[in-house]
Design a protein around this motif. Structure first.
Motif, short mmCIF file in Angstrom:
data_model
loop_
_atom_site.label_atom_id
_atom_site.label_comp_id
_atom_site.label_asym_id
_atom_site.label_seq_id
_atom_site.Cartn_x
_atom_site.Cartn_y
_atom_site.Cartn_z
N LEU A 158 0.81 -1.23 0.00
CA LEU A 158 0.00 0.00 0.00
C LEU A 158 0.83 1.27 0.00
O LEU A 158 0.39 2.31 -0.51
N GLY A 159 2.02 1.21 0.61
CA GLY A 159 2.77 2.44 0.84
C GLY A 159 2.42 3.03 2.19
O GLY A 159 1.36 2.73 2.76
N ALA A 160 3.29 3.88 2.72
CA ALA A 160 3.17 4.36 4.09
C ALA A 160 1.84 5.07 4.35
O ALA A 160 1.13 4.78 5.32
N SER A 161 1.48 6.01 3.51
CA SER A 161 0.29 6.82 3.74
C SER A 161 -0.98 5.97 3.67
O SER A 161 -1.84 6.03 4.56
N ALA A 162 -1.09 5.17 2.60
CA ALA A 162 -2.28 4.34 2.43
C ALA A 162 -2.37 3.27 3.52
O ALA A 162 -3.46 2.90 3.97
N TYR A 163 -1.22 2.79 3.97
CA TYR A 163 -1.21 1.79 5.04
C TYR A 163 -1.78 2.38 6.33
O TYR A 163 -2.60 1.73 7.00
N ARG A 164 -1.36 3.59 6.66
CA ARG A 164 -1.87 4.21 7.89
C ARG A 164 -3.39 4.42 7.80
O ARG A 164 -4.12 4.22 8.78
N SER A 165 -3.85 4.79 6.62
CA SER A 165 -5.30 4.96 6.44
C SER A 165 -6.01 3.63 6.58
O SER A 165 -7.08 3.53 7.18
N TYR A 166 -5.41 2.57 6.02
CA TYR A 166 -6.01 1.24 6.08
C TYR A 166 -6.15 0.79 7.53
O TYR A 166 -7.20 0.26 7.94
N VAL A 167 -5.10 1.00 8.33
CA VAL A 167 -5.13 0.57 9.73
C VAL A 167 -6.24 1.30 10.48
O VAL A 167 -6.97 0.70 11.29
N LYS A 168 -6.42 2.60 10.22
CA LYS A 168 -7.48 3.36 10.88
C LYS A 168 -8.86 2.83 10.52
O LYS A 168 -9.77 2.84 11.35
N GLU A 169 -9.00 2.37 9.28
CA GLU A 169 -10.29 1.90 8.82
C GLU A 169 -10.56 0.43 9.16
O GLU A 169 -11.68 -0.05 9.01
N HIS A 170 -9.52 -0.28 9.57
CA HIS A 170 -9.66 -1.72 9.84
C HIS A 170 -9.13 -2.05 11.24
O HIS A 170 -8.34 -2.99 11.43
N VAL A 171 -9.57 -1.28 12.20
CA VAL A 171 -9.15 -1.49 13.59
C VAL A 171 -9.55 -2.88 14.07
O VAL A 171 -8.79 -3.55 14.79
N ALA A 172 -10.71 -3.33 13.69
CA ALA A 172 -11.20 -4.64 14.14
C ALA A 172 -10.30 -5.76 13.63
O ALA A 172 -10.04 -6.74 14.35
N GLU A 173 -9.82 -5.64 12.40
CA GLU A 173 -8.94 -6.67 11.85
C GLU A 173 -7.63 -6.74 12.62
O GLU A 173 -7.14 -7.83 12.95
#
Length: 844
Positions: free
Chosen positions: A281-296
């Motif tokens: 994903l790259g650094a920026s998109a990864y951080r966004s992904y983690v915020k959106e997938h806290v449950a995972e």
């Protein structure tokens, strides 16, 4: 090392061959493993020589690197075994060795000049200054686990060496490599791989009292409360992945060579998943992904907790926080995941009705726990859920309770300690089905010519290709073989470590190719491919030009072995006057030494008084400066100088040295030694090293001498018979002192609710009734735990001279002035208990 184009390594533990296969199947890039000797986990299921060689070859076939733990302290009598022990692994292509002992490091540089060395976390390296001392053959540093994230970034970006950071698993309460608690209590040395884990046991906590003269140890004699006072939570830095990768960290190390293969597979697989996602994903998109997938992310954390955890994870020292939230006071060992909390139904037999905050799963094992009157977490029952969870209906469960522990608890917490679904997934995904490497196949056949099969693959980024020839191809008398039939036969690789990628088949007209012949050709080709990979890794020993390469490396790193040998030979041929080194912690102790020196009219050239900077160094120096005629003044540097502390200490030490005309220092870490060596070159400083820089063999002694150390301190873990003349020459034998068992960034006072920065003495009492004093060094914010009995070898002091040691050491820590004076005159205070330490018994 800041390499933006290089993917970070996932480094997994292998405490057994099964765990090695599990880690590789789960996707690690490298494994670290111990052999039958010299590894810091002697009680793991470490493989013997033939099996470990097979393990190296197996890992390499799957493009996984292998690092061998040779990270224990080695006695003089064992040092000659290091080279033959390493030889078969070196020849098999071992990628690196992890080393703590300077003597072992020296042996490897001299005999294996092309074998990479990793500086173990047990060397207690805090920052880049220490790296100046290491030979070029050291390619990676594993810094102390107590570093904060900014300190990790600083070290990683300031050095060309690779940086390996511990990211997951159990943490020692003490600085790794500095713990003598297991050693002194039971003779099982943690520095030699045999730790009995005393930090996971119960203790009673005490507060200090002020009247130090009447109670030198400074601890009360009344009982305090019980707790697992040294039991740190497990660390998890999964949420720090972006910061670690962007800092240029090279390797993420997972702890667990004593854990089950299931643990290795689950944790490795989860870190592999999130590392790969970051790069995808790259650094920026990864951080966004983690915020959106806290449950995972939370579910993955739960999966790791289920297989082993000491409660909720802690982000270690990397987060910059320490204190009670980092501890588990109520229980030791595996705790699991909290899945519910329920009230107790009072009655003749108290019961609970299980209710869950996390949905129960088939065959899970649930343990019921409650706190007793002292806050310890006690098992009061358990429940195994049915395999058919759809039919499960909660029923009352009686709780087991011993009234000695206090009143029946009002609430019970439910912990899931085994998650059957996860365990079965791991078995199916990683343990039953081993990882397979993809290879491409190219087959050619024409009637009247031998058939040929080429196998192409990759080995650590390099192309590997082999071709084998088979039987002469027959002309088909009936139906000829088709390309599809041949391809189908060749691609059947069940039971091997390979799977077919691209398979190209080229057939002449009317070829007859029996399936049995194709199968035999495929087996031969894969065996040849496997042999070719092993051949690529093979090394010859001794390596060409071993002597010149080794010497050049040592010269470049200032480890001048040849010069060291000349120095030692000169010392043997010239009588060296014995010295006495006395360390003190406060002005009262300094005054007692001053009085003794004047009365004995000691020679300033032979008596060194070192003032501990962990105490009031300036006042002590001012007091002692009146005795220059009888004493040479010096500084004893603090034990843990990580981060900004080192700069603070160097600045203060430089000022004190100038103000009080100080000409000696005793260093306690490699970072400090790098600074002291430069000071010695500028002003002729006398440099001693403490036992925190281990000295157990003559090869380590030579290395310290090359670093500029005038005299080192002989290890406290050696028996009398193990201190050879070669080791003793030029070094110091400790004949009195309260042995330091642990140095910890944690503070007992703060963890028990008070941070008054009073520098007080506390205490812990173990199950055998031994009280261990604990001193808060508030100036630098860490604790020192001392042994209960005081080390006394006063009757053995003459032995130092017989062996040709440079002299003896007296260490004064919690003593009052009168006690200092009595000890120097050879009279031991009666109120203390005494021990000869390992002088007679030694360690395993």
């Amino acid at each position: 090392m800041n390499q933006t184009n290089k993917k970070i390594e996932v480094l997994s533990p292998a405490g057994s061959m099964e765990a090695l296969r599990a880690a590789i199947s789960a996707g690690c890039d490298a494994i670290y493993i111990g052999g039958s000797r010299f590894g810091a986990r002697a009680y793991a299921d470490n493989p013997e020589e033939d099996l470990l060689v097979q393990g190296i070859q197996y890992a390499h076939r799957h493009n996984v690197r292998v690092y061998l733990t040779v990270n224990t302290l080695v006695k003089e009598t064992e040092l000659h075994d290091v080279v033959p022990y390493l030889k078969p692994y070196y020849e098999a292509g071992l990628d690196a060795v992890i080393v703590q002992d300077l003597g072992v490091l020296t042996e490897i540089v001299e005999h294996f000049p092309d074998l990479a060395i990793h500086a173990s976390t047990q060397m207690t390296i805090f920052q880049e200054k220490a790296l100046e001392l290491l030979p070029k053959q050291v390619t990676r540093v594993v810094p102390a686990r107590e570093l904060t994230m900014p300190e990790i970034v600083s070290l990683s970006q300031a050095s060309d060496l690779e940086t390996e950071v511990f990211v997951h698993g159990a943490l020692c309460y003490c600085y790794s490599g500095q713990c003598l608690m297991s050693s002194m209590i039971g003779g099982r040395s943690g520095n030699r791989g045999r730790c009995a884990q005393p930090c996971r046991k119960e203790y009673r906590y005490f507060e200090h009292i002020e009247d130090a003269k009447n109670n030198p140890s400074g601890v009360k004699t009344t009982f305090g409360h019980r707790e697992y006072a040294l039991n740190l939570k497990d660390q998890c830095l999964l949420s720090y992945l972006p910061e670690l990768i962007e800092a240029g960290v090279d390797s993420l190390k997972i702890e667990g060579r004593m854990k089950r293969p299931e643990y290795t597979a689950i944790v490795t697989g989860i870190y592999r998943k999130w590392v790969d996602r970051f790069y995808a994903l790259g650094a920026s998109a990864y951080r966004s992904y983690v915020k959106e997938h806290v449950a995972e992310l939370k579910e993955d954390m739960n999966r790791m907790e289920d297989v082993f955890s000491r409660g909720e994870y802690w982000d270690g020292y990397a987060g910059g926080q320490k204190g009670p939230h980092s501890m588990v006071f109520g229980r030791s060992g595996h705790i699991g995941t909290i899945v519910g909390e329920v009230s107790v139904n009072a009655g003749r037999t108290p019961t609970i009705l299980p209710t869950f905050t996390i949905s129960p799963e088939a065959a899970d094992l649930i343990v019921l726990r409650a706190k007793d009157k002292e806050g310890l977490l006690v098992d009061v029952g358990e429940l195994t859920l049915p395999k058919d969870i759809t039919t499960y209906r909660p029923r009352p469960i009686p709780i087991r309770w011993d009234h000695v522990r206090g009143p029946v608890p009002e609430r019970v917490t439910l912990y899931r300690v085994r998650r059957d679904l996860v365990e079965r997934e791991v078995q199916e995904s990683f343990l039953k089905h081993e990882k397979r490497e993809k290879v491409d196949l190219f087959f050619f056949a024409t009637p009247g010519e031998p058939m040929c099969l080429t196998v192409n693959g990759e080995h650590f980024g390099e192309a590997v290709s082999i071709t084998v020839s088979g039987a002469v191809v027959e002309v088909a008398k009936g139906q000829e073989s088709s390309e599809e039939q041949v391809r189908k036969s060749l691609m059947k690789m069940g039971g091997t470590e390979y799977e077919a990628g691209h398979c190209e088949v080229s057939l002449g007209e009317r070829c007859f190719l029996p399936v049995s012949v194709l199968n035999s050709l495929r087996r031969e080709a894969l065996e040849s491919y496997t042999s070719e990979i092993a051949l690529l890794d093979r090394r010859k020993w001794p390596a060409p030009h071993v002597a010149s390469n080794g010497t050049e490396d040592f010269e470049n790193s200032s480890l001048l072995v040849n010069n060291c040998n000349r120095t030692l030979n000169n010392m043997r041929s010239t009588a060296v006057e014995q010295i006495t080194v006395i360390t003190v912690s406060n002005p009262e102790q300094a005054g007692a030494v001053l009085k003794y020196a004047k009365e004995r009219r000691t020679d300033a050239a032979t008596t060194f008084l070192l003032i501990d900077m962990e105490g009031n160094a300036e006042q002590s120096l001012r007091f002692a400066s009146y005795a220059r005629e009888y004493l040479t003044l010096g500084l004893l540097l603090p034990r843990a100088t990580k981060g900004n502390r080192l700069g603070q200490v160097i600045k203060e030490a430089s000022r004190l040295m100038e103000d009080f005309d100080v000409h000696a220092v005793m260093v306690r870490s490699f970072d400090q030694l790098a600074w002291a060596r430069k000071e010695k070159a500028k002003c002729g400083l006398t440099v001693f090293s403490d036992s925190t820089i281990p000295l157990m063999n003559r090869s380590a002694s030579r290395s310290l001498r090359a670093f500029g150390v005038t005299s080192g301190t002989i290890s406290l873990e050696l028996r009398k018979e193990e201190i050879t003349k070669e080791l003793a020459e030029g070094n110091l034998l400790t004949v009195y002192g309260r042995t330091v068992l642990m140095v910890s960034e944690q503070c007992l006072s703060k963890n028990n609710g008070v941070c008054d920065r009073a520098g007080k003495v506390m205490g812990l009492k173990d199950g055998e009734g031994v009280i261990f004093p604990v001193k808060a060094v508030c100036k630098y914010c860490y604790n020192i735990m001392y042994n209960g009995p005081v080390l006394s070898l006063l009757e053995e002091a003459r032995y130092a001279e017989e062996l040709g040691a440079r002299g003896v050491r007296y260490d004064f820590t919690l003593e009052c002035g009168l006690d200092v004076e009595n000890v120097l005159y050879g009279k031991l205070p009666e109120k203390e208990s005494y021990t000869k330490g390992h002088w007679k018994r030694g360690v395993e």
